[in-house]
Design a protein around this motif. Sequence first.
Motif, mmCIF file in Angstrom:
data_model
loop_
_atom_site.group_PDB
_atom_site.id
_atom_site.type_symbol
_atom_site.label_atom_id
_atom_site.label_comp_id
_atom_site.label_asym_id
_atom_site.label_seq_id
_atom_site.Cartn_x
_atom_site.Cartn_y
_atom_site.Cartn_z
ATOM 1 N N PRO A 161 0.820 -1.220 0.000
ATOM 2 C CA PRO A 161 0.000 0.000 0.000
ATOM 3 C C PRO A 161 0.849 1.264 0.000
ATOM 4 C CG PRO A 161 0.051 -0.984 2.181
ATOM 5 C CD PRO A 161 0.772 -1.939 1.278
ATOM 6 N N ASP A 162 0.181 2.394 -0.243
ATOM 7 C CA ASP A 162 0.866 3.682 -0.318
ATOM 8 C C ASP A 162 1.500 4.076 1.009
ATOM 9 O OD1 ASP A 162 -0.047 3.807 -2.888
ATOM 10 O OD2 ASP A 162 -1.675 5.228 -2.472
ATOM 11 N N LEU A 185 1.896 -8.582 3.061
ATOM 12 C CA LEU A 185 1.642 -7.138 3.095
ATOM 13 C C LEU A 185 2.938 -6.424 3.438
ATOM 14 C CD1 LEU A 185 -0.572 -4.910 2.919
ATOM 15 C CD2 LEU A 185 -0.671 -5.001 5.410
ATOM 16 N N LEU A 186 3.425 -5.622 2.503
ATOM 17 C CA LEU A 186 4.584 -4.764 2.746
ATOM 18 C C LEU A 186 4.085 -3.386 3.145
ATOM 19 C CD1 LEU A 186 5.241 -6.644 -0.029
ATOM 20 C CD2 LEU A 186 7.508 -5.819 0.568
ATOM 21 N N ASN A 187 4.905 -2.641 3.859
ATOM 22 C CA ASN A 187 4.478 -1.346 4.385
ATOM 23 C C ASN A 187 3.321 -1.523 5.366
ATOM 24 O OD1 ASN A 187 5.120 1.366 4.526
ATOM 25 N ND2 ASN A 187 3.723 1.994 2.893
ATOM 26 N N ALA A 188 3.384 -2.603 6.122
ATOM 27 C CA ALA A 188 2.348 -2.898 7.114
ATOM 28 C C ALA A 188 2.549 -2.042 8.364
ATOM 29 C CB ALA A 188 2.395 -4.379 7.497
ATOM 30 N N GLY A 210 6.132 -12.136 11.090
ATOM 31 C CA GLY A 210 6.503 -10.739 10.895
ATOM 32 C C GLY A 210 5.881 -9.792 11.898
ATOM 33 N N LEU A 211 5.339 -10.317 13.003
ATOM 34 C CA LEU A 211 4.713 -9.446 13.998
ATOM 35 C C LEU A 211 5.696 -8.382 14.479
ATOM 36 C CD1 LEU A 211 2.756 -11.925 14.042
ATOM 37 C CD2 LEU A 211 2.349 -11.395 16.450
ATOM 38 N N GLY A 212 5.229 -7.130 14.526
ATOM 39 C CA GLY A 212 6.059 -6.034 14.987
ATOM 40 C C GLY A 212 6.951 -5.449 13.905
ATOM 41 N N THR A 213 6.834 -5.945 12.666
ATOM 42 C CA THR A 213 7.647 -5.434 11.564
ATOM 43 C C THR A 213 6.737 -4.819 10.500
ATOM 44 O OG1 THR A 213 7.638 -7.383 10.103
ATOM 45 C CG2 THR A 213 9.161 -7.411 11.976
ATOM 46 N N PRO A 309 3.526 6.893 12.012
ATOM 47 C CA PRO A 309 3.236 5.494 12.325
ATOM 48 C C PRO A 309 4.360 4.831 13.124
ATOM 49 C CG PRO A 309 2.582 5.964 10.077
ATOM 50 C CD PRO A 309 3.299 7.179 10.576
ATOM 51 N N TRP A 310 3.963 3.932 14.017
ATOM 52 C CA TRP A 310 4.883 3.166 14.855
ATOM 53 C C TRP A 310 5.976 2.548 13.987
ATOM 54 C CZ3 TRP A 310 4.250 2.688 20.162
ATOM 55 C CH2 TRP A 310 5.048 1.749 20.799
ATOM 56 N N PRO A 311 7.248 2.605 14.436
ATOM 57 C CA PRO A 311 7.714 2.906 15.793
ATOM 58 C C PRO A 311 8.067 4.365 16.049
ATOM 59 C CG PRO A 311 9.504 1.951 14.539
ATOM 60 C CD PRO A 311 8.320 1.979 13.613
ATOM 61 N N TYR A 312 7.551 5.313 15.279
ATOM 62 C CA TYR A 312 7.638 6.721 15.662
ATOM 63 C C TYR A 312 6.812 6.956 16.929
ATOM 64 C CZ TYR A 312 9.883 9.155 11.693
ATOM 65 O OH TYR A 312 10.771 9.662 10.778
ATOM 66 N N PHE A 313 6.897 8.190 17.456
ATOM 67 C CA PHE A 313 6.038 8.562 18.574
ATOM 68 C C PHE A 313 4.579 8.453 18.127
ATOM 69 C CE2 PHE A 313 3.628 11.458 21.205
ATOM 70 C CZ PHE A 313 4.110 11.177 22.474
ATOM 71 N N PRO A 314 3.697 7.857 18.942
ATOM 72 C CA PRO A 314 2.302 7.650 18.526
ATOM 73 C C PRO A 314 1.555 8.972 18.333
ATOM 74 C CG PRO A 314 2.875 6.257 20.407
ATOM 75 C CD PRO A 314 3.992 7.234 20.239
#
Length: 429
Positions: A161-162, A185-188, A210-213, A309-314
């Motif tokens: 996705p974009d 799904l890439l860019n998840a 891929g959980l958390g990635t 988006p995570w892992p940035y600041f929420p």
Amino acid sequence: MSDLIIHGGKPLSGTITPSGNKNSVLPILCATLLTDAKVVLRNVPHITDVEKLVNFFAEQGSVVAWDRAAGTIALDHSAFDAGRLNGELPAGMRSSVLLFAPLLQRMKKITLPTNAKGCSLGIRELDPHLEILEKLGAKVTHNGDLKLSLKGRFTGARHWPDYMSVTATENFVMAAVLAEGESVLLNAASEPHVQDLCAVLAAMGAKITGLGTSQLTVTGVAKLKGGVFTINTDHHEVVTFLALGAITGGEVRVKNSVPQHFDLINRSFAKLGVKVEYDGDTAFVRKKQKLVVTEPFTSNLLPKIEAAPWPYFPVDLLPVMIALAVRAEGTVMFWNKVYEGGFTWMSELSKFGAHIVVSDPHRITVFGAKPLRPANAEAPYIIRAAVALYMVAASIPGKSVVKNADTIKRAHPNFVENLRSLGAEVEWK
């Protein structure tokens, strides 16, 4: 709509047990539609969006037993009757889109008005959801109403996705777990609540890696089983009560604080002079901390907190930090990289005397430690913005009012009761 009546100026101190994560429980509730086996959820927060989903399930014939006092919900969808659905999903909640994949899995054909919406954070498009459903084999048409159909099972596919969308990622996972073949799904999105949904689905028999990635791979299975699952603590609520202690000069301790999610959040607190400490998994802020903006080593740059988006600041927690910055000595920039409507409520903060310059729809600069006064402010339909207005009011001696603050109830059960346990003078009216 209810108003919050606040008599501020008192340090808030004490211990809080946070509720279950609203952003986890809503997709997990939707995911229970993927099985006819009984599912029991524990640590369910008593919030309005959960009420809407529970009522929706019951209207379609599902058997739902919700013990609100104990925070448990038992769900049995074996009697879910697709014929009862009249085209309306629960109103006033963006998470209604999370029903798309589960309903298609169960009903094969749905027709819906395109009015799913949540808070006032700007345009939140349906396109990423529809692209995912189409990619996995659904047929989508829209001419006034939105029509979705699925022949048999979803089909595994690769999609990029974009941008990272939490709810679109969750729809992808719920479609892919029962699909034929492998889906990627890439860019998840990888927020804690996305991880929570994936963990529950895995415990129900789904095959997800891929959980958390930012890349999720799902191998479809024929069916999912039930089980008993506990909703994780809401890290948003943990941050909120720590910030309330800091802004009022009190000492607040928050149990079950999932420290593994807080490295960057704690660094952001530190930028405003707040030190978060831990006693096991209990997070706390000590009383009388001096709120001062930390100057960066590169002195000609403005200190900033960026949300993405995570892992940035929420991004959902940005308003809480803005409230702290209003009280902190110094100047700091906030950059909301997600929502173009995230700063529309700055005029309400200015009623208290806050000095804030809006640079554009995504960036503001807060000039802190200006003289503040009690005020009557209007809460936007943004959960943590309403909380932030309360935070500033709670730090100012005298009576303030935050009008139409009901949106807080969408994420914070027993908000006023928790505040009173910390010594706050506050009530709904």
